[in-house]
Design a protein around this motif. Structure first.
Motif, PDB file in Angstrom:
ATOM      1  N   HIS A 124      -2.932  -9.280  -2.602  1.00  0.00           N
ATOM      2  CA  HIS A 124      -3.338  -8.719  -1.313  1.00  0.00           C
ATOM      3  C   HIS A 124      -4.243  -7.498  -1.529  1.00  0.00           C
ATOM      4  CE1 HIS A 124      -0.454  -5.390  -1.689  1.00  0.00           C
ATOM      5  NE2 HIS A 124       0.460  -6.278  -2.034  1.00  0.00           N
ATOM      6  N   LEU A 125      -4.772  -6.978  -0.437  1.00  0.00           N
ATOM      7  CA  LEU A 125      -5.798  -5.935  -0.535  1.00  0.00           C
ATOM      8  C   LEU A 125      -5.274  -4.628  -1.114  1.00  0.00           C
ATOM      9  CD1 LEU A 125      -7.829  -6.522   2.724  1.00  0.00           C
ATOM     10  CD2 LEU A 125      -8.580  -6.897   0.391  1.00  0.00           C
ATOM     11  N   GLY A 126      -3.985  -4.333  -0.879  1.00  0.00           N
ATOM     12  CA  GLY A 126      -3.412  -3.129  -1.477  1.00  0.00           C
ATOM     13  C   GLY A 126      -3.475  -3.189  -2.995  1.00  0.00           C
ATOM     14  N   TYR A 133      -2.505  10.775 -19.901  1.00  0.00           N
ATOM     15  CA  TYR A 133      -2.996  10.928 -18.524  1.00  0.00           C
ATOM     16  C   TYR A 133      -2.434   9.793 -17.656  1.00  0.00           C
ATOM     17  CZ  TYR A 133      -6.491  13.743 -20.999  1.00  0.00           C
ATOM     18  OH  TYR A 133      -7.122  14.662 -21.808  1.00  0.00           O
ATOM     19  N   TRP A 134      -1.706  10.175 -16.600  1.00  0.00           N
ATOM     20  CA  TRP A 134      -1.199   9.210 -15.633  1.00  0.00           C
ATOM     21  C   TRP A 134      -2.086   9.251 -14.391  1.00  0.00           C
ATOM     22  CZ3 TRP A 134       2.792   5.733 -16.151  1.00  0.00           C
ATOM     23  CH2 TRP A 134       3.617   5.885 -17.278  1.00  0.00           C
ATOM     24  N   MET A 135      -2.597   8.086 -13.965  1.00  0.00           N
ATOM     25  CA  MET A 135      -3.486   8.011 -12.810  1.00  0.00           C
ATOM     26  C   MET A 135      -2.932   7.009 -11.790  1.00  0.00           C
ATOM     27  SD  MET A 135      -7.240   7.989 -14.661  1.00  0.00           S
ATOM     28  CE  MET A 135      -8.118   7.951 -13.082  1.00  0.00           C
ATOM     29  N   HIS A 136      -3.008   7.397 -10.515  1.00  0.00           N
ATOM     30  CA  HIS A 136      -2.482   6.546  -9.450  1.00  0.00           C
ATOM     31  C   HIS A 136      -3.448   6.461  -8.274  1.00  0.00           C
ATOM     32  CE1 HIS A 136       1.180   7.687 -11.688  1.00  0.00           C
ATOM     33  NE2 HIS A 136       1.572   6.466 -11.348  1.00  0.00           N
ATOM     34  N   SER A 137      -3.680   5.248  -7.790  1.00  0.00           N
ATOM     35  CA  SER A 137      -4.524   5.054  -6.608  1.00  0.00           C
ATOM     36  C   SER A 137      -3.647   5.085  -5.356  1.00  0.00           C
ATOM     37  CB  SER A 137      -5.261   3.717  -6.695  1.00  0.00           C
ATOM     38  OG  SER A 137      -4.337   2.645  -6.742  1.00  0.00           O
ATOM     39  N   ASN A 138      -4.265   5.515  -4.260  1.00  0.00           N
ATOM     40  CA  ASN A 138      -3.516   5.648  -3.012  1.00  0.00           C
ATOM     41  C   ASN A 138      -3.485   4.324  -2.252  1.00  0.00           C
ATOM     42  OD1 ASN A 138      -2.101   6.880  -0.877  1.00  0.00           O
ATOM     43  ND2 ASN A 138      -3.244   8.774  -1.104  1.00  0.00           N
ATOM     44  N   MET A 139      -2.791   4.335  -1.123  1.00  0.00           N
ATOM     45  CA  MET A 139      -2.546   3.082  -0.397  1.00  0.00           C
ATOM     46  C   MET A 139      -3.617   2.823   0.664  1.00  0.00           C
ATOM     47  SD  MET A 139       0.571   4.113   2.128  1.00  0.00           S
ATOM     48  CE  MET A 139       0.407   5.404   3.356  1.00  0.00           C
ATOM     49  N   LEU A 140      -3.565   1.602   1.201  1.00  0.00           N
ATOM     50  CA  LEU A 140      -4.422   1.189   2.303  1.00  0.00           C
ATOM     51  C   LEU A 140      -3.647   1.275   3.613  1.00  0.00           C
ATOM     52  CD1 LEU A 140      -6.068  -2.064   0.898  1.00  0.00           C
ATOM     53  CD2 LEU A 140      -7.153   0.148   1.143  1.00  0.00           C
ATOM     54  N   THR A 141      -4.359   1.648   4.681  1.00  0.00           N
ATOM     55  CA  THR A 141      -3.795   1.555   6.022  1.00  0.00           C
ATOM     56  C   THR A 141      -4.746   0.706   6.869  1.00  0.00           C
ATOM     57  OG1 THR A 141      -4.898   3.610   6.698  1.00  0.00           O
ATOM     58  CG2 THR A 141      -2.639   3.794   5.870  1.00  0.00           C
ATOM     59  N   GLY A 156      -4.941   3.096  10.980  1.00  0.00           N
ATOM     60  CA  GLY A 156      -4.022   4.225  10.919  1.00  0.00           C
ATOM     61  C   GLY A 156      -2.587   3.877  10.603  1.00  0.00           C
ATOM     62  N   GLN A 157      -2.245   2.586  10.548  1.00  0.00           N
ATOM     63  CA  GLN A 157      -0.880   2.160  10.235  1.00  0.00           C
ATOM     64  C   GLN A 157      -0.799   1.633   8.811  1.00  0.00           C
ATOM     65  OE1 GLN A 157      -0.056  -0.731  13.488  1.00  0.00           O
ATOM     66  NE2 GLN A 157       1.732   0.536  13.901  1.00  0.00           N
ATOM     67  N   LYS A 158       0.368   1.800   8.189  1.00  0.00           N
ATOM     68  CA  LYS A 158       0.565   1.257   6.853  1.00  0.00           C
ATOM     69  C   LYS A 158       0.361  -0.251   6.871  1.00  0.00           C
ATOM     70  CE  LYS A 158       3.906   0.924   3.069  1.00  0.00           C
ATOM     71  NZ  LYS A 158       5.283   1.219   2.606  1.00  0.00           N
ATOM     72  N   MET A 159      -0.361  -0.768   5.874  1.00  0.00           N
ATOM     73  CA  MET A 159      -0.584  -2.212   5.778  1.00  0.00           C
ATOM     74  C   MET A 159       0.693  -2.897   5.308  1.00  0.00           C
ATOM     75  SD  MET A 159      -3.405  -4.308   3.509  1.00  0.00           S
ATOM     76  CE  MET A 159      -4.823  -3.732   4.417  1.00  0.00           C
ATOM     77  N   SER A 160       1.199  -3.841   6.096  1.00  0.00           N
ATOM     78  CA  SER A 160       2.407  -4.568   5.694  1.00  0.00           C
ATOM     79  C   SER A 160       2.457  -5.923   6.395  1.00  0.00           C
ATOM     80  CB  SER A 160       3.674  -3.770   6.028  1.00  0.00           C
ATOM     81  OG  SER A 160       3.930  -3.795   7.415  1.00  0.00           O
ATOM     82  N   GLY A 187       2.147  -7.471  10.625  1.00  0.00           N
ATOM     83  CA  GLY A 187       1.098  -8.436  10.923  1.00  0.00           C
ATOM     84  C   GLY A 187      -0.306  -7.895  10.733  1.00  0.00           C
ATOM     85  N   ASN A 188      -0.429  -6.823   9.950  1.00  0.00           N
ATOM     86  CA  ASN A 188      -1.753  -6.203   9.781  1.00  0.00           C
ATOM     87  C   ASN A 188      -2.246  -6.240   8.340  1.00  0.00           C
ATOM     88  OD1 ASN A 188      -0.131  -4.293   8.560  1.00  0.00           O
ATOM     89  ND2 ASN A 188      -0.894  -2.554   9.730  1.00  0.00           N
ATOM     90  N   SER A 189      -1.682  -7.125   7.541  1.00  0.00           N
ATOM     91  CA  SER A 189      -2.146  -7.251   6.158  1.00  0.00           C
ATOM     92  C   SER A 189      -3.122  -8.419   6.059  1.00  0.00           C
ATOM     93  CB  SER A 189      -0.977  -7.457   5.196  1.00  0.00           C
ATOM     94  OG  SER A 189      -0.307  -8.673   5.483  1.00  0.00           O
ATOM     95  N   PHE A 190      -4.097  -8.291   5.162  1.00  0.00           N
ATOM     96  CA  PHE A 190      -5.118  -9.317   5.007  1.00  0.00           C
ATOM     97  C   PHE A 190      -5.095  -9.870   3.597  1.00  0.00           C
ATOM     98  CE2 PHE A 190      -6.889  -5.992   7.785  1.00  0.00           C
ATOM     99  CZ  PHE A 190      -7.084  -6.710   8.960  1.00  0.00           C
ATOM    100  N   LEU A 191      -5.283 -11.162   3.488  1.00  0.00           N
ATOM    101  CA  LEU A 191      -5.609 -11.760   2.206  1.00  0.00           C
ATOM    102  C   LEU A 191      -7.122 -11.706   2.042  1.00  0.00           C
ATOM    103  CD1 LEU A 191      -3.340 -14.937   2.181  1.00  0.00           C
ATOM    104  CD2 LEU A 191      -2.976 -12.814   0.913  1.00  0.00           C
TER     105      LEU A 191
END
Length: 496
Positions: free
Chosen positions: A39-41, A270-278, A281-285, A289-293
């Motif tokens: 998924h996009l996340g 070095y530890w590196m982390h990417s942030n999430m997608l919304t 304005g809402q968390k993608m989940s 019903g707001n997540s995309f393939l």
């Protein structure tokens, strides 16, 4: 050129990047658990480290990029109890677990190829490193950092901290708070401490994926595979470990504990982390019903999408935001990215087609060369500032203005001089292709068709067959293209 600095999650600050054994760099990124479509996340994480891999290679490092495939041990809920995610899907579909693994591994590779992500140097699997994981568990037991309980083996957090460990340092969690949060959880009676995590789990009779071990038939814990595979291919201490922000705790916290326990040293510099997608304005989940393939994005096949978006539009959209910031998906943002990408790819096509032509009637203007040199420096400075692709794209648009000025003859090549022109061309193409990983999406067959139609347009215009001229223009528009009818030449471009 300023040195490369990267934000280290462990120290919570930007640090100058100094490899353990320059020019060699060891990079490990947690790959997917292949039980469903990517998924996009996930994609944002893999794009972040594709960008890092590309840039480190671009500035001269020899990078060994290891990204694993989790094909066993990741349980539903990400904890130590429950069904294996792959085994559960195999039961639902009544096929072999390795069929599930193969299907979604293939999909993962196909999707990353569509987004023009480079493959890693090594892509190991958890099931392919069972011996290493069993040996690691034995060593941790020998060092009194792990214990067997009812056929399962757990890492002993309390003993680890007594030996100088600092469980919770990466994520900023305080051990006492973590203990209070976990005291009420059920199903952990076989652990000495509710925070202890599984290194090896005893397999229940219905568990499909199982291997023999000194503690009985079972399977490895989710966290163990990354420690064993990263150290096998990159050494007991390596340069960079990456992943999504959701993996900081418990996954990466447990990796640090295991690595320190096994090798008596911090496993990663070095530890590196990417942030999430919304989304709006809402968390993608999936539950909202707001997540995309990716396939839904490319087809525009989702209630929240106004239209289809191409892979390069989505890649460009993601690169417009810094990897550590939250990225919000919306139709307006994607449409703006589509327009920006097309502007940039039009400039890319122009500069690729240009060759330097000396003009002795015009003297070199030093300010033009200085301006290009300053843009060049700014591009590197942005990437060296914690991989800031958003600012990099802004500077590339500044270079685009110069490309367009050359095309419209507001600035002549004679004013630039050959050295400045070559720097402009090389820098623009390299940052577009190699650093940002963008590419033109028109196929060779389409390009040939467009070239043929453009020849017809020139012929019709010469013969003053204006009805046919309009037909060709209509054809171009239907393909998302425009004809650029200029005094000195006729060309085409992507419609912005």
């Amino acid at each position: 050129m300023q040195p490369l600095s990267l934000y280290n999650t462990l120290s919570r600050q930007k640090e100058q990047f100094e490899p353990i054994s320059a020019p060699n760099v060891g990079l490990y990124v947690c790959g997917p658990t292949v039980y469903n479509y990517v998924h996009l996340g996930n994609l944002r994480t893999f794009l972040t480290f594709d960008s890092l891999f590309r840039y480190l290679t671009f500035i001269g490092y020899k990078v060994r990029y290891v990204r694993n495939i989790t094909d066993v041990g990741h349980l539903v809920g990400d904890g130590d109890e429950g069904e294996d995610k792959i085994g559960r899907m195999a039961k639902l579909e009544q096929i072999e677990p390795m069929e599930i693994v193969q299907r979604y591994t293939n999909d993962f590779h196909d999707v990353l190829l569509q987004f023009n992500m480079r493959p890693p140097s090594i892509e190991p699997t958890a099931t392919g490193h069972m011996i290493e994981q069993i040996e690691a568990v034995k060593l941790l037991i020998d060092k009194k950092l792990a214990y067997e309980s009812n056929g399962s083996v757990y890492f002993d957090i309390e003993q680890y901290n007594k030996n100088g460990g600092d469980y919770g340092k990466l994520s900023g969690r305080i051990l006492d708070d973590l203990l209070n949060e976990t005291r009420e959880l059920d199903g952990q009676s076989e652990k000495r401490n509710p925070l202890d995590f599984a290194l090896w789990k005893n397999a229940s009779p219905e568990h499909l994926m199982r291997w023999p071990s000194p503690w009985g038939t079972g399977f490895p814990g989710w966290h163990l595979e990354c420690t064993c595979m990263s150290t096998k291919y990159l050494g007991t201490q390596f340069d960079i470990h990456g992943g999504g922000m959701d993996l900081k705790f418990p996954h990466h916290e447990c990796e640090i504990a295991q690595g320190n326990g096994l090798n008596d040293r911090a496993p990663v510099r070095y530890w590196m982390h990417s942030n999430m997608l919304t989304v709006n304005g809402q968390k993608m989940s999936k539950s909202l019903g707001n997540s995309f393939l990716p396939s839904q994005l490319f087809a525009g096949d989702h209630p929240l999408l106004d239209q289809a978006y191409s892979p390069m539009t989505v890649r460009f959209f993601m690169l417009q935001s810094h990897y550590r910031s939250t990225l919000d998906f919306s139709n307006d943002a994607l449409k703006a990215a589509q327009k920006g990408y097309k502007r940039l790819v039009n400039g890319y096509r122009l500069i690729k087609s240009m060759t330097y032509l000396a003009d002795e009637s015009v003297g070199i203007d030093p300010k033009q060369g200085e301006e290009i040199a300053s843009y060049n420096q700014a591009l590197f400075a942005a990437m060296n500032d914690d991989l800031n692709t958003a600012v990099t794209i802004g500077h590339l648009f500044s270079l685009l203005k110069k490309v367009n000025q050359l095309d419209t003859r507001q600035v002549s090549m004679g004013q630039l001089g050959e050295e400045a022109f070559n720097q402009l061309k090389t820098t623009f193409i390299q940052f577009f292709e190699d650093v940002l990983g963008l590419q033109e999406e028109t196929s060779r067959d389409q390009t040939a068709m467009v070239a043929g139609m453009l020849d017809l347009y020139r012929e019709y215009k010469t013969q003053r067959l204006y009805d046919k001229v309009d037909q060709v223009r209509t054809y171009f528009k239907s393909q998302g293209l425009v004809i650029r009818d200029m005094k000195h030449r006729i060309d085409w471009a992507y419609e912005e």
